[in-house]
Scaffold this motif. Structure first.
Motif, PDB file in Angstrom:
ATOM      1  N   LEU A  20       0.841  -1.194   0.000  1.00 29.78           N
ATOM      2  CA  LEU A  20       0.000   0.000   0.000  1.00 29.78           C
ATOM      3  C   LEU A  20       0.873   1.240   0.000  1.00 29.78           C
ATOM      4  O   LEU A  20       1.861   1.315   0.725  1.00 29.78           O
ATOM      5  N   GLU A  21       0.493   2.231  -0.823  1.00 29.41           N
ATOM      6  CA  GLU A  21       1.252   3.475  -0.905  1.00 29.41           C
ATOM      7  C   GLU A  21       0.287   4.654  -0.863  1.00 29.41           C
ATOM      8  O   GLU A  21      -0.767   4.637  -1.493  1.00 29.41           O
ATOM      9  N   PHE A  22       0.681   5.668  -0.111  1.00 32.68           N
ATOM     10  CA  PHE A  22      -0.098   6.897  -0.026  1.00 32.68           C
ATOM     11  C   PHE A  22       0.846   8.076  -0.150  1.00 32.68           C
ATOM     12  O   PHE A  22       1.926   8.092   0.445  1.00 32.68           O
ATOM     13  N   GLY A  23       0.453   9.070  -0.939  1.00 30.62           N
ATOM     14  CA  GLY A  23       1.310  10.240  -1.112  1.00 30.62           C
ATOM     15  C   GLY A  23       0.519  11.523  -1.165  1.00 30.62           C
ATOM     16  O   GLY A  23      -0.663  11.543  -1.535  1.00 30.62           O
ATOM     17  N   ILE A  24       1.168  12.623  -0.781  1.00 29.94           N
ATOM     18  CA  ILE A  24       0.578  13.954  -0.849  1.00 29.94           C
ATOM     19  C   ILE A  24       1.681  14.941  -1.210  1.00 29.94           C
ATOM     20  O   ILE A  24       2.833  14.779  -0.784  1.00 29.94           O
ATOM     21  N   ALA A  25       1.355  15.945  -2.022  1.00 25.26           N
ATOM     22  CA  ALA A  25       2.388  16.877  -2.491  1.00 25.26           C
ATOM     23  C   ALA A  25       1.776  18.218  -2.849  1.00 25.26           C
ATOM     24  O   ALA A  25       0.572  18.334  -3.095  1.00 25.26           O
ATOM     25  N   SER A  26       2.635  19.231  -2.886  1.00 24.15           N
ATOM     26  CA  SER A  26       2.267  20.564  -3.353  1.00 24.15           C
ATOM     27  C   SER A  26       3.274  21.010  -4.393  1.00 24.15           C
ATOM     28  O   SER A  26       4.473  20.745  -4.267  1.00 24.15           O
ATOM     29  N   ARG A  27       2.801  21.688  -5.425  1.00 22.27           N
ATOM     30  CA  ARG A  27       3.681  22.148  -6.485  1.00 22.27           C
ATOM     31  C   ARG A  27       4.521  23.332  -6.049  1.00 22.27           C
ATOM     32  O   ARG A  27       5.586  23.574  -6.590  1.00 22.27           O
ATOM     33  N   ASP A  28       4.070  24.105  -5.057  1.00 16.55           N
ATOM     34  CA  ASP A  28       4.831  25.272  -4.608  1.00 16.55           C
ATOM     35  C   ASP A  28       4.515  25.555  -3.146  1.00 16.55           C
ATOM     36  O   ASP A  28       3.480  26.145  -2.832  1.00 16.55           O
ATOM     37  N   VAL A  29       5.399  25.159  -2.236  1.00 19.25           N
ATOM     38  CA  VAL A  29       5.152  25.360  -0.804  1.00 19.25           C
ATOM     39  C   VAL A  29       5.442  26.795  -0.374  1.00 19.25           C
ATOM     40  O   VAL A  29       4.975  27.234   0.672  1.00 19.25           O
ATOM     41  N   ILE A  30       6.215  27.529  -1.169  1.00 22.96           N
ATOM     42  CA  ILE A  30       6.560  28.901  -0.797  1.00 22.96           C
ATOM     43  C   ILE A  30       5.310  29.744  -0.600  1.00 22.96           C
ATOM     44  O   ILE A  30       5.203  30.544   0.335  1.00 22.96           O
ATOM     45  N   SER A  31       4.329  29.581  -1.501  1.00 19.89           N
ATOM     46  CA  SER A  31       3.137  30.425  -1.460  1.00 19.89           C
ATOM     47  C   SER A  31       2.327  30.260  -0.182  1.00 19.89           C
ATOM     48  O   SER A  31       1.542  31.138   0.186  1.00 19.89           O
ATOM     49  N   TYR A  32       2.502  29.137   0.504  1.00 17.85           N
ATOM     50  CA  TYR A  32       1.748  28.920   1.735  1.00 17.85           C
ATOM     51  C   TYR A  32       2.329  29.680   2.927  1.00 17.85           C
ATOM     52  O   TYR A  32       1.689  29.789   3.975  1.00 17.85           O
ATOM     53  N   PHE A  33       3.528  30.213   2.768  1.00 18.81           N
ATOM     54  CA  PHE A  33       4.200  30.837   3.904  1.00 18.81           C
ATOM     55  C   PHE A  33       4.501  32.323   3.704  1.00 18.81           C
ATOM     56  O   PHE A  33       5.047  32.953   4.604  1.00 18.81           O
ATOM     57  N   ILE A  34       4.177  32.869   2.556  1.00 20.56           N
ATOM     58  CA  ILE A  34       4.409  34.296   2.333  1.00 20.56           C
ATOM     59  C   ILE A  34       3.108  34.980   1.939  1.00 20.56           C
ATOM     60  O   ILE A  34       2.246  34.382   1.301  1.00 20.56           O
ATOM     61  N   LYS A  35       2.969  36.238   2.327  1.00 17.15           N
ATOM     62  CA  LYS A  35       1.735  36.981   2.070  1.00 17.15           C
ATOM     63  C   LYS A  35       1.505  37.217   0.584  1.00 17.15           C
ATOM     64  O   LYS A  35       0.365  37.359   0.151  1.00 17.15           O
ATOM     65  N   THR A  36       2.589  37.275  -0.179  1.00 15.15           N
ATOM     66  CA  THR A  36       2.446  37.552  -1.614  1.00 15.15           C
ATOM     67  C   THR A  36       2.353  36.264  -2.448  1.00 15.15           C
ATOM     68  O   THR A  36       2.468  36.308  -3.666  1.00 15.15           O
ATOM     69  N   GLY A  37       2.172  35.123  -1.783  1.00 12.36           N
ATOM     70  CA  GLY A  37       2.077  33.857  -2.507  1.00 12.36           C
ATOM     71  C   GLY A  37       0.929  33.858  -3.497  1.00 12.36           C
ATOM     72  O   GLY A  37      -0.150  34.397  -3.213  1.00 12.36           O
ATOM     73  N   ASN A  38       1.143  33.259  -4.657  1.00 19.58           N
ATOM     74  CA  ASN A  38       0.089  33.283  -5.684  1.00 19.58           C
ATOM     75  C   ASN A  38      -0.021  31.989  -6.471  1.00 19.58           C
ATOM     76  O   ASN A  38      -0.573  31.958  -7.554  1.00 19.58           O
ATOM     77  N   SER A  39       0.506  30.878  -5.927  1.00 18.64           N
ATOM     78  CA  SER A  39       0.417  29.600  -6.608  1.00 18.64           C
ATOM     79  C   SER A  39       0.111  28.528  -5.580  1.00 18.64           C
ATOM     80  O   SER A  39       0.936  28.257  -4.700  1.00 18.64           O
ATOM     81  N   TYR A  40      -1.051  27.904  -5.701  1.00 19.51           N
ATOM     82  CA  TYR A  40      -1.482  26.928  -4.706  1.00 19.51           C
ATOM     83  C   TYR A  40      -1.837  25.611  -5.392  1.00 19.51           C
ATOM     84  O   TYR A  40      -2.519  25.610  -6.429  1.00 19.51           O
ATOM     85  N   SER A  41      -1.374  24.531  -4.837  1.00 16.69           N
ATOM     86  CA  SER A  41      -1.646  23.245  -5.448  1.00 16.69           C
ATOM     87  C   SER A  41      -1.678  22.150  -4.415  1.00 16.69           C
ATOM     88  O   SER A  41      -1.121  22.272  -3.315  1.00 16.69           O
ATOM     89  N   LEU A  42      -2.297  21.054  -4.804  1.00 15.58           N
ATOM     90  CA  LEU A  42      -2.352  19.877  -3.950  1.00 15.58           C
ATOM     91  C   LEU A  42      -2.549  18.657  -4.831  1.00 15.58           C
ATOM     92  O   LEU A  42      -3.337  18.692  -5.782  1.00 15.58           O
ATOM     93  N   ALA A  43      -1.820  17.594  -4.538  1.00 17.00           N
ATOM     94  CA  ALA A  43      -1.990  16.321  -5.232  1.00 17.00           C
ATOM     95  C   ALA A  43      -1.913  15.212  -4.208  1.00 17.00           C
ATOM     96  O   ALA A  43      -1.132  15.274  -3.260  1.00 17.00           O
TER      97      ALA A  43
END
Length: 473
Positions: free
Chosen positions: A447-470
Motif C-alpha cells: 500500500l502506498e499513499f502520497g501527498i504533495a504541493s507544487r509550490d510550498v513557498i506560497s503557503y508561507f508568504i503573504k504575496t504567494g500566488n500559486s497553490y496546489s495539492l496532489a
C-alpha cells in the motif's frame, strides 16, 4: 447565475484548485513535475508509456491499482490572495469603485487553473510480457490573460470607462464620473440603468490581445510498453497509448487587437447563449449534464536505461482531437454603443454585449506536448534526481503557453518514507520560481499513499500566488 457563466468564464473570474504537466501523479508533483523517466505502472499513461516496460520495483507484485488520485493548481499572477478572493470570488458584493480596483488588479495578469482526477488506474507488468495499463482520467484546464480594457469592461459593465454617459433609472443622463457612484448605490432611490457612448466599439477592440482558453474532457486510456533491446547493461523500452476522448466543455477566445475570434462548445449545464441573442444550432441540447463531443488520441514514448542507473526518456503525448457536435457556437464581433448595468448578478453587461452564431460542429486538437527527460540514481538507489522539459506542440486550449523546465528528485530516508522536491519555471506561470514538496508512505510494499504541493513557498508568504495539492492511494 447559470445563464451568465460563459461571460464569467471568458474573463477568468472563477476559482478551483488544479494541476497540469504531471496530471494527478502526486509523486511527480512533489519533484516539480519531473516524470518522463520516473513514473511506472498506470501513472505512465499520458507521460511516457515506454516506462510500463520497466517492470515493478517489487517483482513479486505484478498488478498495481490506484483509486481517486487527484492533482490541482491555481496560479494568479500579480495579485494578493485577499484581492483574488475578494474580486475573483465575491465580485458581486463589491461596490462600483471597488470594481475599478478589481479591473486594475486582473489587467495583464495570468490566471491559470488546472485539475486532474484519476477515477481508476490499473496496470499489469511482467518481465516477458511487458506492461499493460488502463485508466479513466478527468481533466480541466483554464488559462486567461486579459487586457486592461477587457478587465475594465468585464468588472464594470455599463460603468466602464468605455462609456462617457450613464443613463439613470429616472431617465436622466449624467457623465460617467466615479466620484459620484456612491450616491447611486446607497439607497437614494436613483440607480444606474446603463452606460452609453457616442463612439461605438466592438468586442474585438474591448478584448484586445487577450487570451481566454478552457478545456474540460475525460479520457479512457489503454497503454502498453515493453523492453525492445537488452544488450550489455543497456535496455531500450518502447510504448504506445491510445485514448478515447469525451469532451464536456471548450472555450477558445482570442483577438488580434481589433477583431475577436473564438469558438465555444458548451456543456448544457453552463449554456447561456439562448439568453444572449444567439442563433441556436439545430443540435442544441437540454440543460442536463452530458458529453457534447468525442474523439481519439495517442501517446508514443521511448526510454533508455544504462546499467539501471542512468535513464533517458522522450515522449509525445495527447496527439489527437475531439469533435464537438452539440451546443457549438462561434463569436460574432458586433458593434456596441450601450449596455446595461446590474450589480446583483454581475457580468450581465458582458452577457448583453456578446453575440454568438450557432454552428454544426467544432473539431479541436488535444493539448499535445513533447516531453524529454533524464535521471540518475545515487547513494545505492536511495536518491534519484532528474530533469524534464515539456514543450507545447500546439496552441490548443489546455496546453502550456511556454516551455516548462523542471529539476527534481526523490530521496528514500526510510524504507517506508520517500521525500520529493525540486524546482521548475515556465509553463503557465511564466518566470515564477516554484519550489514543490511531496512525501510518500509505503506499507509492506503493498500500500502506498502520497501527498504533495507544487509550490510550498506560497503557503508561507503573504504575496504567494500559486497553490496546489496532489494526493493518491
Amino acid at each position: 447565475m447559470k445563464k451568465y457563466l460563459v461571460a464569467v468564464a471568458l474573463y477568468a473570474y472563477s476559482i478551483s484548485v488544479f494541476s497540469q504537466g504531471e496530471m494527478s501523479v502526486y509523486s511527480a508533483t512533489g519533484r516539480a513535475g519531473v516524470a518522463t523517466t520516473f513514473v511506472t505502472d498506470y501513472q505512465s499513461i499520458g507521460i511516457n508509456p515506454a516506462n510500463l516496460g520497466y517492470g515493478r520495483v517489487n517483482d513479486s507484485k505484478k498488478f498495481t491499482l490506484g483509486l481517486l488520485e487527484f492533482g490541482g493548481n491555481v496560479y494568479h499572477q500579480g495579485m494578493s490572495n485577499n484581492d483574488f478572493i475578494k474580486y475573483g470570488l465575491h465580485y458581486k458584493s463589491v461596490n462600483l469603485n471597488d470594481k475599478i480596483s478589481a479591473a486594475n488588479t486582473f489587467a495583464n495578469n495570468t490566471v491559470s487553473i488546472n485539475f486532474d482526477f484519476t477515477l481508476l488506474g490499473i496496470s499489469f507488468q511482467d518481465e516477458k510480457f511487458g506492461g499493460l495499463a488502463f485508466s479513466i482520467r478527468e481533466s480541466f484546464r483554464y488559462y486567461s490573460n486579459i487586457t486592461p480594457t477587457a478587465a475594465d469592461f468585464a468588472f464594470r459593465g455599463g460603468t466602464s470607462s468605455l462609456f462617457q454617459s450613464l443613463v439613470l433609472s429616472n431617465g436622466t443622463t449624467v457623465a460617467n464620473n466615479p466620484n459620484n457612484y456612491s450616491q447611486y448605490e446607497n439607497g437614494s432611490g436613483v440607480t444606474i440603468d446603463s452606460g452609453k457612448t457616442n463612439t461605438p466599439f466592438t468586442m474585438g477592440q474591448v478584448i484586445g490581445k487577450s487570451k481566454i482558453k478552457q478545456n474540460w474532457y475525460r479520457d479512457y486510456s489503454l497503454s502498453y510498453g515493453r523492453k525492445i533491446i537488452d544488450n550489455n547493461g543497456i535496455q531500450l523500452y518502447g510504448g504506445v497509448g491510445v485514448k478515447y476522448e469525451v469532451g464536456y466543455n471548450y472555450i477558445d477566445i482570442t483577438s488580434d487587437g481589433s477583431k475577436v475570434n473564438g469558438n465555444v462548445a458548451l456543456n448544457p449545464i453552463t449554456n447561456p447563449v439562448n439568453t444572449l441573442g444567439a442563433t441556436s444550432p439545430s443540435n442544441a441540447l437540454n440543460n442536463k449534464y452530458q458529453p457534447i463531443g468525442n474523439g481519439y488520441g495517442f501517446d508514443l514514448g521511448l526510454s533508455l536505461s544504462i546499467k539501471q542507473k542512468y535513464k533517458i526518456g522522450v515522449s509525445a503525448v495527447n496527439i489527437g482531437s475531439i469533435n464537438y457536435g452539440k451546443n457549438v457556437y462561434s463569436i460574432k464581433d458586433t458593434s456596441i454603443s450601450a449596455v446595461g448595468v446590474n450589480q446583483t448578478e454581475g457580468f450581465k453587461a458582458v452577457g448583453e454585449a456578446i453575440r454568438w452564431q450557432g454552428e454544426k460542429s467544432l473539431k479541436v486538437s488535444l493539448p499535445a506536448m513533447l516531453r524529454a527527460g533524464a535521471s540518475m540514481s545515487l547513494l545505492n538507489y536511495k536518491l534519484e534526481i532528474g530533469i524534464d522539459a515539456i514543450v507545447p506542440l500546439n496552441n490548443a486550449a489546455g496546453n502550456y503557453n511556454n516551455v516548462l523546465i523542471a529539476v527534481g528528485g526523490d530521496y528514500k530516508i526510510l524504507k517506508t518514507i520517500k521525500l520529493s522536491s525540486g524546482f521548475n519555471m515556465g509553463g503557465n506561470t511564466a518566470k515564477k520560481f516554484n519550489l514543490p514538496l511531496g512525501i510518500t508512505f509505503s506499507f509492506n510494499k503493498t500500500l502506498e499513499f502520497g501527498i504533495a504541493s507544487r509550490d510550498v513557498i506560497s503557503y508561507f508568504i503573504k504575496t504567494g500566488n500559486s497553490y496546489s495539492l496532489a494526493a493518491g492511494i
